[in-house]
Design a protein around this motif. Structure first.
Motif, PDB file in Angstrom:
ATOM      1  N   UNK A  90       0.772  -1.246   0.000  1.00  0.00           N
ATOM      2  CA  UNK A  90       0.000   0.000   0.000  1.00  0.00           C
ATOM      3  C   UNK A  90       0.800   1.291   0.000  1.00  0.00           C
ATOM      4  N   UNK A  91       2.120   1.230  -0.003  1.00  0.00           N
ATOM      5  CA  UNK A  91       2.916   2.463  -0.014  1.00  0.00           C
ATOM      6  C   UNK A  91       4.286   2.176  -0.588  1.00  0.00           C
ATOM      7  N   UNK A  92       5.017   3.228  -0.858  1.00  0.00           N
ATOM      8  CA  UNK A  92       6.385   3.074  -1.319  1.00  0.00           C
ATOM      9  C   UNK A  92       7.257   2.627  -0.143  1.00  0.00           C
ATOM     10  N   UNK A  93       8.469   2.189  -0.451  1.00  0.00           N
ATOM     11  CA  UNK A  93       9.396   1.726   0.584  1.00  0.00           C
ATOM     12  C   UNK A  93      10.805   2.049   0.125  1.00  0.00           C
ATOM     13  N   UNK A  94      11.750   1.969   1.069  1.00  0.00           N
ATOM     14  CA  UNK A  94      13.120   2.364   0.775  1.00  0.00           C
ATOM     15  C   UNK A  94      14.029   1.202   0.406  1.00  0.00           C
ATOM     16  N   UNK A  95      13.717   0.013   0.918  1.00  0.00           N
ATOM     17  CA  UNK A  95      14.651  -1.098   0.797  1.00  0.00           C
ATOM     18  C   UNK A  95      13.883  -2.408   0.985  1.00  0.00           C
ATOM     19  N   UNK A  96      14.556  -3.527   0.683  1.00  0.00           N
ATOM     20  CA  UNK A  96      13.899  -4.833   0.715  1.00  0.00           C
ATOM     21  C   UNK A  96      14.774  -5.823   1.482  1.00  0.00           C
ATOM     22  N   UNK A  97      14.144  -6.606   2.354  1.00  0.00           N
ATOM     23  CA  UNK A  97      14.806  -7.727   3.026  1.00  0.00           C
ATOM     24  C   UNK A  97      14.064  -9.002   2.667  1.00  0.00           C
ATOM     25  N   UNK A  98      14.812 -10.050   2.359  1.00  0.00           N
ATOM     26  CA  UNK A  98      14.201 -11.306   1.932  1.00  0.00           C
ATOM     27  C   UNK A  98      14.766 -12.463   2.739  1.00  0.00           C
ATOM     28  N   UNK A  99      13.860 -13.283   3.301  1.00  0.00           N
ATOM     29  CA  UNK A  99      14.242 -14.528   3.944  1.00  0.00           C
ATOM     30  C   UNK A  99      13.983 -15.679   2.994  1.00  0.00           C
TER      31      UNK A  99
ATOM     32  N   UNK B 157      16.542  -6.532  -6.993  1.00  0.00           N
ATOM     33  CA  UNK B 157      16.976  -5.135  -7.067  1.00  0.00           C
ATOM     34  C   UNK B 157      16.754  -4.580  -8.473  1.00  0.00           C
ATOM     35  N   UNK B 158      16.999  -5.391  -9.466  1.00  0.00           N
ATOM     36  CA  UNK B 158      16.797  -4.975 -10.850  1.00  0.00           C
ATOM     37  C   UNK B 158      15.313  -4.765 -11.152  1.00  0.00           C
ATOM     38  N   UNK B 159      14.460  -5.686 -10.661  1.00  0.00           N
ATOM     39  CA  UNK B 159      13.029  -5.621 -10.930  1.00  0.00           C
ATOM     40  C   UNK B 159      12.362  -4.443 -10.223  1.00  0.00           C
ATOM     41  N   UNK B 160      12.719  -4.238  -8.965  1.00  0.00           N
ATOM     42  CA  UNK B 160      11.990  -3.286  -8.128  1.00  0.00           C
ATOM     43  C   UNK B 160      12.709  -1.964  -7.928  1.00  0.00           C
ATOM     44  N   UNK B 161      13.927  -1.852  -8.458  1.00  0.00           N
ATOM     45  CA  UNK B 161      14.690  -0.604  -8.394  1.00  0.00           C
ATOM     46  C   UNK B 161      14.883  -0.127  -6.945  1.00  0.00           C
ATOM     47  N   UNK B 162      15.149  -1.080  -6.059  1.00  0.00           N
ATOM     48  CA  UNK B 162      15.408  -0.795  -4.648  1.00  0.00           C
ATOM     49  C   UNK B 162      16.589  -1.640  -4.182  1.00  0.00           C
ATOM     50  N   UNK B 163      17.342  -1.174  -3.169  1.00  0.00           N
ATOM     51  CA  UNK B 163      18.396  -2.016  -2.605  1.00  0.00           C
ATOM     52  C   UNK B 163      17.781  -3.220  -1.892  1.00  0.00           C
ATOM     53  N   UNK B 164      18.400  -4.386  -2.069  1.00  0.00           N
ATOM     54  CA  UNK B 164      17.861  -5.640  -1.538  1.00  0.00           C
ATOM     55  C   UNK B 164      18.938  -6.375  -0.745  1.00  0.00           C
ATOM     56  N   UNK B 165      18.533  -6.969   0.367  1.00  0.00           N
ATOM     57  CA  UNK B 165      19.424  -7.860   1.116  1.00  0.00           C
ATOM     58  C   UNK B 165      18.713  -9.184   1.349  1.00  0.00           C
ATOM     59  N   UNK B 166      19.464 -10.257   1.184  1.00  0.00           N
ATOM     60  CA  UNK B 166      18.932 -11.605   1.212  1.00  0.00           C
ATOM     61  C   UNK B 166      19.644 -12.420   2.283  1.00  0.00           C
TER      62      UNK B 166
END
Length: 252
Positions: free
Chosen positions: A75-84, A114-123
């Motif tokens: 429902x909103x924008x976000x700054x970054x992504x964490x994935x388990x 990161x490529x798909x969502x244009x956000x920094x991602x950590x896994x």
């Protein structure tokens, strides 16, 4: 891939700047479900959890399609992504996925998202993320995830000991812990015997790791019918999402 389980999320505030309160999109990839939630810098949820079923043939392509469906209803924008992720992860690349698909070996999931969502991602491994969402940061703490498989993470004074795969360690009759305590074991042995095996495993891990605190998470904790002992806690499924903020602790 169906998205019938998706529902309208409650409103969430817009993403904030790095220096104030970065919003993290936390993703939990499981053998039966893909889950997502927006979380603030203090680890508090700022929207309802969203979920879709894991594809019946969970190849990277199919799972990414499901993650895109989750992303579309946030429902909103976000700054970054964490994935388990349910397997061994090194430098953003997945190397094992026993309960997903062999094609995950060597897949650059962090880079792809990161490529798909244009956000920094950590896994990171999903059990490690759940552990971060549960631990107190004091002494030796072990987290075990009881789901499709069996995940595990070990912490010393809040620091992760990476690479632990207790689920794939030989236990009884040279079979793995996961064979007894994962979903296959629950289906094979039934709830009563599965609970007995789980109590035996808890005793074994206490001898092996000398933990000060044990956390039990995952969907199959709902099947536990015994009272956990001293210094043992059953944690919410949301720990697997809320712990994602810990992957960004140095964010300023």
């Amino acid at each position: 891939m169906t998205t019938k389980t998706l529902k309208a999320a409650s409103p969430a505030r817009s993403a904030s700047t790095k220096t104030s309160n970065p919003i993290t999109l936390c993703i939990d990839i499981g053998g039966s479900g893909l889950k997502a939630m927006l979380v603030d810098a203090k680890g508090h949820p700022v929207c309802e959890r969203q979920r879709v079923a894991t594809p019946s043939i969970p190849t990277p392509r199919a799972v990414l399609k499901g993650l895109d469906a989750l992303h579309a209803v946030i429902p909103a924008d976000f700054d970054r992504v964490s994935v388990g992720f349910p397997g061994v992860v090194k430098k953003g690349v997945t190397y094992t996925a026993a309960n997903l698909h062999p094609l995950w070996y060597g897949f650059p999931l962090e880079k792809e998202l990161a490529k798909r969502w244009k956000k920094p991602v950590r896994l990171a491994n999903d059990a490690a993320v759940q552990g971060y969402g549960a631990i107190k940061g004091d002494g030796v703490e072990l987290a075990i995830t009881l789901g499709t498989g069996l995940g595990s993470s070990l912490f010393t004074d809040g620091l992760l000991c990476p690479g632990l795969e207790l689920g794939h360690h030989p236990w009884k009759k040279d079979r793995e812990y996961e064979d007894y305590l994962g979903r296959r074991g629950l289906d094979k042995y039934g709830k009563k015997h599965w609970n007995k095996l789980l109590q035996e495993a808890i005793e074994q891990t206490a001898k092996l790791f000398n933990w000060d605190h044990l956390y039990l998470g995952g969907g199959n904790t709902k099947k536990i019918d015994f009272k956990p002992g001293k210094n043992i806690e059953i944690v919410s499924n949301e720990a697997g999402l809320l712990g994602g903020v810990a992957l960004w602790r140095e964010w300023k």
